[in-house]
Structure formats: structure tokens, C-alpha cells
Design a protein around this motif. Structure first.
Motif, short mmCIF file in Angstrom:
data_model
loop_
_atom_site.label_atom_id
_atom_site.label_comp_id
_atom_site.label_asym_id
_atom_site.label_seq_id
_atom_site.Cartn_x
_atom_site.Cartn_y
_atom_site.Cartn_z
N ASP A 1 31.28 37.87 37.01
CA ASP A 1 30.17 37.38 37.84
C ASP A 1 29.71 38.41 38.86
O ASP A 1 28.83 38.13 39.69
CB ASP A 1 30.55 36.07 38.55
CG ASP A 1 31.77 36.23 39.46
OD1 ASP A 1 32.24 37.37 39.67
OD2 ASP A 1 32.27 35.19 39.96
N GLY A 2 30.30 39.61 38.82
CA GLY A 2 29.90 40.68 39.73
C GLY A 2 30.63 40.68 41.05
O GLY A 2 30.43 41.60 41.86
N LYS B 1 33.39 44.31 48.64
CA LYS B 1 34.72 44.79 49.01
C LYS B 1 34.90 44.91 50.52
O LYS B 1 35.97 45.32 50.98
CB LYS B 1 35.04 46.13 48.34
CG LYS B 1 35.04 46.10 46.83
CD LYS B 1 35.42 47.44 46.23
CE LYS B 1 34.33 48.46 46.36
NZ LYS B 1 34.61 49.69 45.57
N ILE B 2 33.89 44.55 51.28
CA ILE B 2 33.96 44.66 52.75
C ILE B 2 33.97 43.28 53.40
O ILE B 2 34.78 43.01 54.30
CB ILE B 2 32.78 45.50 53.28
CG1 ILE B 2 32.88 46.94 52.76
CG2 ILE B 2 32.76 45.50 54.81
CD1 ILE B 2 31.70 47.80 53.10
N ASN B 3 33.10 42.40 52.94
CA ASN B 3 32.97 41.06 53.51
C ASN B 3 33.60 40.05 52.54
O ASN B 3 33.12 39.88 51.43
CB ASN B 3 31.50 40.73 53.74
CG ASN B 3 30.83 41.73 54.68
OD1 ASN B 3 31.08 41.74 55.87
ND2 ASN B 3 30.00 42.62 54.12
N ASN C 1 34.59 30.47 35.86
CA ASN C 1 34.20 30.11 37.23
C ASN C 1 35.45 30.00 38.09
O ASN C 1 36.09 28.95 38.16
CB ASN C 1 33.42 28.80 37.24
CG ASN C 1 32.86 28.47 38.61
OD1 ASN C 1 33.26 29.06 39.62
ND2 ASN C 1 31.94 27.52 38.66
N LEU C 2 35.82 31.08 38.75
CA LEU C 2 37.09 31.11 39.47
C LEU C 2 37.09 30.23 40.71
O LEU C 2 38.14 29.97 41.28
CB LEU C 2 37.45 32.55 39.85
CG LEU C 2 37.62 33.51 38.67
CD1 LEU C 2 38.10 34.87 39.15
CD2 LEU C 2 38.59 32.94 37.64
N ALA C 3 35.91 29.77 41.13
CA ALA C 3 35.86 28.88 42.29
C ALA C 3 36.26 27.46 41.94
O ALA C 3 36.70 26.70 42.81
CB ALA C 3 34.45 28.88 42.89
N SER C 4 36.13 27.09 40.67
CA SER C 4 36.39 25.69 40.32
C SER C 4 37.20 25.50 39.04
O SER C 4 37.55 24.38 38.70
CB SER C 4 35.06 24.94 40.16
OG SER C 4 34.28 25.51 39.11
N THR C 5 37.50 26.57 38.33
CA THR C 5 38.19 26.43 37.06
C THR C 5 39.57 25.80 37.23
O THR C 5 40.20 25.93 38.27
CB THR C 5 38.34 27.80 36.36
OG1 THR C 5 38.89 27.61 35.08
CG2 THR C 5 39.24 28.72 37.16
#
Length: 451
Positions: free
Chosen positions: A94-95, A118-120, A176-180
């Protein structure tokens, strides 16, 4: 017949005129924009916690996998007083960049955070693990993306009393790593109880597991034809010569095809790396990570290839053997530069205009040479909204290559938005000024040397 030949001759004349015009335009473009940035480099990003903080993640970057500079620190602090031990980084389809980490000394959760740059960083979620046997300690999660596209986490689980850790794997049901949802932990068979900090890489059809024997304190090596095992040990005890009381192995493949392992020498409070060029059969002697040894703890490195830019040194035309370098954040020329990385810059597409160039310090990623009232200083891009909106910074850090003013086979650099001002040295200090005399032109001429 004569009329036809005359017409063909006129057409050929017009064709030659157009061809010469095109060649002329190409020559003009080449003079105006010589040596455009076409080269690429690999970027190595390290995530770590430190000896001073288990609750803050620090981000470091390198362009040679050896010399790392701080990109941001602290870069992320988890919510709810969680720890961020053992942060492992990867880039997803997903970038976004993701880290997975140990949330606490005890418990059965691991945490995930994400970042666009990689910063925020932003907290995503905690994953709760459950098995048929109790889980008292959940440590050292590591991403593993398989060649079939699956996203996995290798994690060490202990039933209690910080003993008998076993490596397990969980697999995401979708991207979807936020909800998988994640599969139940499955043990990596063949790796007996009391193995921890397991890191897996795959070459061809073989899975290579590097894991700490918690009984002997050695990092050992096993292989399998399946991620879940069974694994067969190929190297045990002090097989690679790293000694005991080492942990947290993390591997990357270098541009030359060899593999580099980083590991934590926690007994002597040092951090090391070692290389293998024969598919893990033998390893070089361990070396400390300059500048970070004794400070970082259990980290992982992400390699990204094909990033625009290339590493160069800039030699002075009229002071041979002297190179542009940064010293106390000021640019100057010196004949003797220590460390040598102070005189190495990554030349990237211009921050203000991609037709120009900008100079990024090799050993201070995110720091760029910029004009500051005629002085050339090394200033950080902090990744903030304020920086992204700072057109003045970007303009002052963007230059244009032109043919060398004192020798056309060398190079000079004008400010992109003010071509009458050139980088030149004066009393060894780098400045941005107009050039008038022959001495000025010589002071403003340099040669790029590949590293």
C-alpha cells in the motif's frame, strides 16, 4: 525529370536544416543541463530502540549499509505506556512503511505502527495472540514477506518465567494491515524450545533461519524447504566465530549480492555486523557499527533500491587533493578529511526543481547543503509540514551543473534560481558568490569523483 530531382534536392536541404537545428538544440540543452542525475543508490533504513529508552523508536539511514545517520529520534512513541522494543520495519504494497514491535515484557500482544515517509509515525493497532497453551511473554516480532505474497510475522513466545521461548509464525489473511485478521501462532518445527530472536530470509526455495540459542547464547543457523519447518541446523555453537552473548540477528542483501547480518552484542554493549558472500557458509569477522555501537538495541534494516542519486566527492580544481566537506555544519574544502564520509555527498534531483541537483550528506541523511546569506551550510530536512512549505529552503538548496568555468571538462555549480551565483571556495570556506576574475573561476570549478 530535372524538375523532380530539383524538388528532391530541396527536400533534402530542408531535412538537413531541421536535423542540424535539432542537433543544435540538443547541444544547447546539454550545455545548460550537463550530467543530469540518472544514477540510483540503495537506501538502508534502520529502526531501533536504544540503551536510554525502551519507549521511543529511533530511525537511522545509510547509503552503504555501514555508516548510519539519525533520520529522526525519537520518531515514534506507542500509546498506553507500551514499550517499543525490537522494532522491525518493512514497506508494504500500500506504499506505507510498517513497524511491528514488542509492547511489554509480559503479555500476549505485539504492536503495529505505520508511516508514509519513515519520519511521521501513527499507531495502527495491537495484535492479541492466543494458543492452546498459555502465553506469558511475547517478544521480538519480525516481518517476513514470502515470495507467494503472504505477509507473516515471526515471533518468540514463552509460557512463563522468561524461559522456553519458541519461534512461531502468524500470517495476515489479507493485505489491509489495519484491519486484517491473523492466523493463530504456529511453531516453527525443528527449532527446539529456548530459541528466541528468530530472523528468516529466503533464497530460491530455501528458508534460512538465524536464531539465538537462549541456553548457550550463540546465534545458530538452520534451513528448511517450508517456512513452518521442519528446520535442520547447519551451524551451531560458535560456528560463525561471533562468540556468545549475542542476539537480535537481522539480515539484508547488499548490492554486491553478499549478505550482511547485524546483531546485538548485549554483554559488551556493542552492536556488530558480519558479511557472507557464499550463501551463509562462512562469515567475515564481526565489526562494530561506527557511531551507533553501544547506543542502539535490537534493530532491523529495510533496503530500498533504485532511489535517485549517487555518491560523489567534489575535488577542488585549483587546490588538488582538497575536497568539499562539512565541518560543524559549514561547508569548506580540506585535504585531510576524517571521517572520510564528511566529504561524500549524495547528489539527488533538486529539491526545488528536478532539473537541478541538491547535495545530501552521506553520513547525515536528510541534511542538505544550502545557501544561507552567501554561506553554504548543512541543514536538515526534518520532514515537517513547515519544511514541505518552505520554498526558500528548497530554492537555496537547489543548484545547476554547468561546464567548469576554469576547465570545461570539470564542473561548476550555479544557484538554480540565480545563475549568476556560483559555489566557490574562499579561504577554504565554501560560499555562493558571483565570479569575475580568473581566480574566482578557478575557485568555482570542481571535479566529481565516484565513490
Amino acid at each position: 525529370m530535372l524538375t523532380k530531382r530539383k524538388g528532391m534536392k530541396e527536400q533534402w536541404g530542408r531535412y538537413k536544416a531541421v536535423l542540424l537545428l535539432m542537433i543544435g538544440l540538443m547541444m544547447i540543452f546539454t550545455v545548460a543541463f550537463p550530467n543530469p542525475v540518472r544514477a540510483t543508490t540503495s537506501v538502508y533504513t534502520m529502526t531501533a530502540f536504544t540503551n536510554t529508552s525502551e519507549s521511543n523508536m529511533y530511525i537511522y539511514e545509510s547509503y552503504d549499509a555501514t555508516h548510519y545517520g539519525l533520520l529522526k529520534g525519537p520518531a515514534y512513541t506507542p500509546p498506553a505506556s507500551d514499550l517499543i522494543r525490537d522494532p522491525s520495519i518493512m514497506k508494504h504494497t500500500d506504499g506505507l512503511y510498517y513497524v511491528v514491535y514488542t509492547t511489554n515484557w509480559s503479555g500476549h500482544t505485539i504492536g503495529i505502527a505505520s508511516s508514509p515517509d519513515k519520519i511521521n509515525w501513527t499507531f495502527v493497532r495491537n495484535i492479541t495472540l492466543s494458543t492452546t497453551t498459555p502465553i506469558a511473554h511475547t517478544w521480538a516480532p519480525e516481518w517476513f514477506k514470502d515470495t507467494n505474497g503472504s505477509v507473516n510475522i515471526i515471533v518468540s513466545l514463552s509460557p512463563g518465567n522468561y524461559e522456553n521461548f519458541k519461534p512461531h509464525v502468524i500470517t495476515a489473511s489479507n493485505g489491509n494491515l489495519a484491519s486484517t485478521s491473523w492466523s493463530s501462532p504456529e511453531v516453527l518445527t525443528g527449532l527446539a524450545a529456548n530459541y528466541i530472536d528468530t530472523f528468516v530470509v529466503k533464497t530460491g526455495s530455501t528458508y534460512h533461519a538465524f536464531t539465538k540459542n537462549e541456553t548457550t547464547k550463540y546465534i545458530e543457523y538452520a534451513t528448511s524447504s517450508s517456512l513452518k519447518g521442519p528446520y535442520t541446523f547447519k551451524g551451531t555453537g560458535n560456528w560463525a566465530g561471533w562468540g556468545s552473548w549475542v542476539e537480535g540477528p537481522a539480515l539484508i542483501q547488499l548490492d554486491n549480492g553478499s549478505w550482511r547480518m547485524y546483531f546485538d552484542g548485549y554483554a559488551d554493549h556493542k552492536y556488530y555486523y558480519s558479511d557472507s558472500s557464499d550463501n551463509f557458509q562462512s562469515w567475515s569477522g564481526k565489526k562494530e557499527i561506527t557511531g551507533l555501537s553501544g547506543m542502539v538495541r535490537h534493530m532491523t534494516v529495510l533496503k530500498e533500491t533504485g532511489q535517485p542519486g549517487d555518491i560523489r566527492k567534489l575535488e577542488s580544481f585549483n587546490v588538488p587533493g582538497s575536497f568539499v566537506r562539512h565541518y560543524n555544519y559549514q561547508a569548506r574544502i580540506d585535504a585531510s578529511v576524517s571521517p572520510v564520509e564528511d566529504a561524500q555527498f549524495r547528489i539527488v534531483p533538486g529539491l526545488a526543481n528536478g532539473m537541478g541537483i541538491s547535495f545530501e550528506a552521506m553520513n547525515y541523511p536528510g541534511y542538505f547543503l544550502r545557501n544561507n546569506n552567501g554561506n553554504i551550510m548543512l541543514v536538515k530536512n526534518d520532514g515537517s509540514v513547515a519544511f514541505r512549505n518552505d520554498a526558500t529552503f528548497r530554492n537555496d538548496a537547489t543548484f545547476k551543473r554547468v561546464n567548469g568555468l576554469a576547465n570545461v571538462s570539470w564542473t561548476s555549480y550555479s544557484l538554480f534560481n540565480n545563475p549568476n551565483l556560483y559555489l566557490r571556495h574562499y579561504d577554504q570556506v565554501l560560499r555562493l558568490e558571483p565570479v569575475v576574475t580568473d581566480l574566482d573561476r578557478s575557485d568555482a570549478t570542481f571535479r566529481e569523483i565516484a565513490q
